[in-house]
Design a protein around this motif. Structure first.
Motif, PDB file in Angstrom:
ATOM      1  N   ARG A 117       0.934  -1.180   0.105  1.00  0.00           N
ATOM      2  CA  ARG A 117      -0.082  -0.123   0.281  1.00  0.00           C
ATOM      3  C   ARG A 117       0.767   1.387  -0.005  1.00  0.00           C
ATOM      4  NH1 ARG A 117      -3.090   1.401   5.234  1.00  0.00           N
ATOM      5  NH2 ARG A 117      -0.942   1.983   5.495  1.00  0.00           N
ATOM      6  N   ASP A 118       1.925   1.434   0.708  1.00  0.00           N
ATOM      7  CA  ASP A 118       2.774   2.558   0.888  1.00  0.00           C
ATOM      8  C   ASP A 118       3.958   2.377   0.096  1.00  0.00           C
ATOM      9  OD1 ASP A 118       0.932   3.875   2.760  1.00  0.00           O
ATOM     10  OD2 ASP A 118       1.947   2.801   4.361  1.00  0.00           O
ATOM     11  N   GLY A 119       4.268   1.080  -0.509  1.00  0.00           N
ATOM     12  CA  GLY A 119       5.374   0.988  -1.299  1.00  0.00           C
ATOM     13  C   GLY A 119       6.869   1.031  -0.434  1.00  0.00           C
ATOM     14  N   GLU A 120       6.788   0.142   0.767  1.00  0.00           N
ATOM     15  CA  GLU A 120       7.977   0.436   1.539  1.00  0.00           C
ATOM     16  C   GLU A 120       8.150  -0.701   2.507  1.00  0.00           C
ATOM     17  OE1 GLU A 120       7.487   4.101   3.521  1.00  0.00           O
ATOM     18  OE2 GLU A 120       6.000   3.362   4.679  1.00  0.00           O
ATOM     19  N   TYR A 121       9.316  -1.034   2.835  1.00  0.00           N
ATOM     20  CA  TYR A 121       9.327  -2.256   3.727  1.00  0.00           C
ATOM     21  C   TYR A 121       9.216  -1.876   5.320  1.00  0.00           C
ATOM     22  CZ  TYR A 121      11.829  -4.963   0.165  1.00  0.00           C
ATOM     23  OH  TYR A 121      12.036  -5.608  -1.138  1.00  0.00           O
ATOM     24  N   VAL A 122       8.548  -2.782   5.975  1.00  0.00           N
ATOM     25  CA  VAL A 122       8.515  -2.548   7.155  1.00  0.00           C
ATOM     26  C   VAL A 122       8.986  -3.594   8.283  1.00  0.00           C
ATOM     27  CG1 VAL A 122       6.432  -0.877   6.880  1.00  0.00           C
ATOM     28  CG2 VAL A 122       6.262  -3.331   7.377  1.00  0.00           C
ATOM     29  N   LEU A 123       9.368  -3.256   9.390  1.00  0.00           N
ATOM     30  CA  LEU A 123       9.651  -4.029  10.407  1.00  0.00           C
ATOM     31  C   LEU A 123       8.804  -4.277  11.703  1.00  0.00           C
ATOM     32  CD1 LEU A 123      12.336  -6.148  10.953  1.00  0.00           C
ATOM     33  CD2 LEU A 123      13.083  -4.322  12.357  1.00  0.00           C
ATOM     34  N   LEU A 124       8.065  -5.261  11.628  1.00  0.00           N
ATOM     35  CA  LEU A 124       7.134  -5.243  12.450  1.00  0.00           C
ATOM     36  C   LEU A 124       7.512  -6.360  13.727  1.00  0.00           C
ATOM     37  CD1 LEU A 124       4.388  -6.139   9.985  1.00  0.00           C
ATOM     38  CD2 LEU A 124       5.025  -3.733  10.949  1.00  0.00           C
ATOM     39  N   SER A 125       7.187  -5.733  14.949  1.00  0.00           N
ATOM     40  CA  SER A 125       7.512  -6.430  16.073  1.00  0.00           C
ATOM     41  C   SER A 125       5.883  -6.310  16.937  1.00  0.00           C
ATOM     42  CB  SER A 125       8.329  -5.970  17.102  1.00  0.00           C
ATOM     43  OG  SER A 125       8.076  -4.505  17.431  1.00  0.00           O
ATOM     44  N   PRO A 126       5.704  -6.958  18.023  1.00  0.00           N
ATOM     45  CA  PRO A 126       4.527  -7.047  18.693  1.00  0.00           C
ATOM     46  C   PRO A 126       4.208  -5.385  19.268  1.00  0.00           C
ATOM     47  CG  PRO A 126       5.613  -9.084  19.382  1.00  0.00           C
ATOM     48  CD  PRO A 126       6.459  -8.480  18.431  1.00  0.00           C
ATOM     49  N   GLU A 127       5.541  -4.756  19.541  1.00  0.00           N
ATOM     50  CA  GLU A 127       5.376  -3.478  20.279  1.00  0.00           C
ATOM     51  C   GLU A 127       5.382  -2.409  19.283  1.00  0.00           C
ATOM     52  OE1 GLU A 127       8.107  -5.594  21.285  1.00  0.00           O
ATOM     53  OE2 GLU A 127       6.835  -6.249  22.781  1.00  0.00           O
ATOM     54  N   ARG A 128       5.972  -2.567  18.081  1.00  0.00           N
ATOM     55  CA  ARG A 128       6.073  -1.450  17.093  1.00  0.00           C
ATOM     56  C   ARG A 128       6.200  -1.819  15.800  1.00  0.00           C
ATOM     57  NH1 ARG A 128      10.963   1.583  19.128  1.00  0.00           N
ATOM     58  NH2 ARG A 128       9.782   3.504  18.216  1.00  0.00           N
ATOM     59  N   GLY A 129       6.314  -0.731  14.868  1.00  0.00           N
ATOM     60  CA  GLY A 129       6.576  -1.055  13.449  1.00  0.00           C
ATOM     61  C   GLY A 129       7.451   0.225  13.036  1.00  0.00           C
ATOM     62  N   LEU A 130       8.464  -0.152  12.255  1.00  0.00           N
ATOM     63  CA  LEU A 130       9.337   0.692  11.645  1.00  0.00           C
ATOM     64  C   LEU A 130       9.486   0.671  10.160  1.00  0.00           C
ATOM     65  CD1 LEU A 130      12.501  -0.342  13.902  1.00  0.00           C
ATOM     66  CD2 LEU A 130      10.837   1.734  14.103  1.00  0.00           C
ATOM     67  N   ARG A 131       9.365   1.763   9.534  1.00  0.00           N
ATOM     68  CA  ARG A 131       9.528   1.912   8.034  1.00  0.00           C
ATOM     69  C   ARG A 131      10.998   2.001   7.686  1.00  0.00           C
ATOM     70  NH1 ARG A 131       5.561   5.912   9.003  1.00  0.00           N
ATOM     71  NH2 ARG A 131       3.714   5.168   8.130  1.00  0.00           N
ATOM     72  N   LEU A 132      11.386   1.034   6.796  1.00  0.00           N
ATOM     73  CA  LEU A 132      12.959   0.958   6.423  1.00  0.00           C
ATOM     74  C   LEU A 132      12.937   1.383   5.059  1.00  0.00           C
ATOM     75  CD1 LEU A 132      13.129  -2.519   7.705  1.00  0.00           C
ATOM     76  CD2 LEU A 132      13.796  -0.517   9.003  1.00  0.00           C
ATOM     77  N   ASN A 133      14.352   2.169   4.869  1.00  0.00           N
ATOM     78  CA  ASN A 133      14.586   2.239   3.413  1.00  0.00           C
ATOM     79  C   ASN A 133      15.011   1.089   2.836  1.00  0.00           C
ATOM     80  OD1 ASN A 133      17.308   2.267   4.133  1.00  0.00           O
ATOM     81  ND2 ASN A 133      17.702   4.226   3.730  1.00  0.00           N
ATOM     82  N   GLU A 134      15.158   1.372   1.415  1.00  0.00           N
ATOM     83  CA  GLU A 134      15.398  -0.093   0.825  1.00  0.00           C
ATOM     84  C   GLU A 134      16.930  -0.511   1.302  1.00  0.00           C
ATOM     85  OE1 GLU A 134      16.006  -1.318  -3.813  1.00  0.00           O
ATOM     86  OE2 GLU A 134      15.430   0.602  -3.471  1.00  0.00           O
ATOM     87  N   THR A 135      17.844   0.120   1.540  1.00  0.00           N
ATOM     88  CA  THR A 135      19.036  -0.520   2.040  1.00  0.00           C
ATOM     89  C   THR A 135      18.944  -1.073   3.638  1.00  0.00           C
ATOM     90  OG1 THR A 135      20.184   1.626   0.903  1.00  0.00           O
ATOM     91  CG2 THR A 135      21.523   0.189   2.338  1.00  0.00           C
ATOM     92  N   ALA A 136      18.142  -0.527   4.411  1.00  0.00           N
ATOM     93  CA  ALA A 136      18.035  -1.184   5.683  1.00  0.00           C
ATOM     94  C   ALA A 136      17.298  -2.444   5.320  1.00  0.00           C
ATOM     95  CB  ALA A 136      17.257   0.028   6.751  1.00  0.00           C
ATOM     96  N   ALA A 137      16.378  -2.423   4.657  1.00  0.00           N
ATOM     97  CA  ALA A 137      15.749  -3.775   4.390  1.00  0.00           C
ATOM     98  C   ALA A 137      16.656  -4.860   3.814  1.00  0.00           C
ATOM     99  CB  ALA A 137      14.351  -3.594   3.616  1.00  0.00           C
ATOM    100  N   LEU A 138      17.475  -4.012   2.730  1.00  0.00           N
ATOM    101  CA  LEU A 138      18.359  -5.270   2.317  1.00  0.00           C
ATOM    102  C   LEU A 138      19.361  -5.959   3.261  1.00  0.00           C
ATOM    103  CD1 LEU A 138      19.985  -6.872   0.006  1.00  0.00           C
ATOM    104  CD2 LEU A 138      20.993  -4.426  -0.209  1.00  0.00           C
TER     105      LEU A 138
END
Length: 119
Positions: free
Chosen positions: A45-66
């Motif tokens: 939907r937003d066209g980005e990678y996310v790091l999900l955990s039970p307490e929070r979510g983080l948007r990642l740029n392409e390099t961090a996701a790699l």
């Protein structure tokens, strides 16, 4: 694509300082992996990678996701750095290593990445 890693809080608020979680700065022979309950996902939907955990979510740029996609608990930090250097041939290896180490250390201090020392 540049080698700079970045992440922001999904809720739109400030990310805040890294914590004093169980993680430590990774060493070259360590094998990083996502902590239990943490998932790396593509948000179509937003066209980005996310790091999900039970307490929070983080948007990642392409390099961090790699970087995080390479953290499978099998590859060592040194192997991850070699692969990143191959994917960013125009960037100085020291910069690639610093970005990856800083990201892993930050996420480890937040309890989102675990590293296993060699046995």
């Amino acid at each position: 694509m540049t080698v700079k890693t970045a992440m922001t809080d999904l809720r739109g608020g400030p990310l805040g300082p890294a914590g004093d979680g169980p993680g430590a700065r990774p060493a070259g022979a360590d094998r990083p992996r996502l902590a239990p309950g943490v998932r790396l996902r593509w948000d179509g939907r937003d066209g980005e990678y996310v790091l999900l955990s039970p307490e929070r979510g983080l948007r990642l740029n392409e390099t961090a996701a790699l970087v995080l996609a390479l953290c499978d608990g099998v590859r060592t930090v040194d192997q991850i750095l070699r692969e990143l250097a191959a994917r960013f041939p125009g960037e100085p290896e020291g910069r690639v290593a610093r970005e990856a180490f800083d990201l892993l250390a930050d996420l480890a201090s937040r309890g989102l990445v675990r590293t296993e020392a060699p046995q």
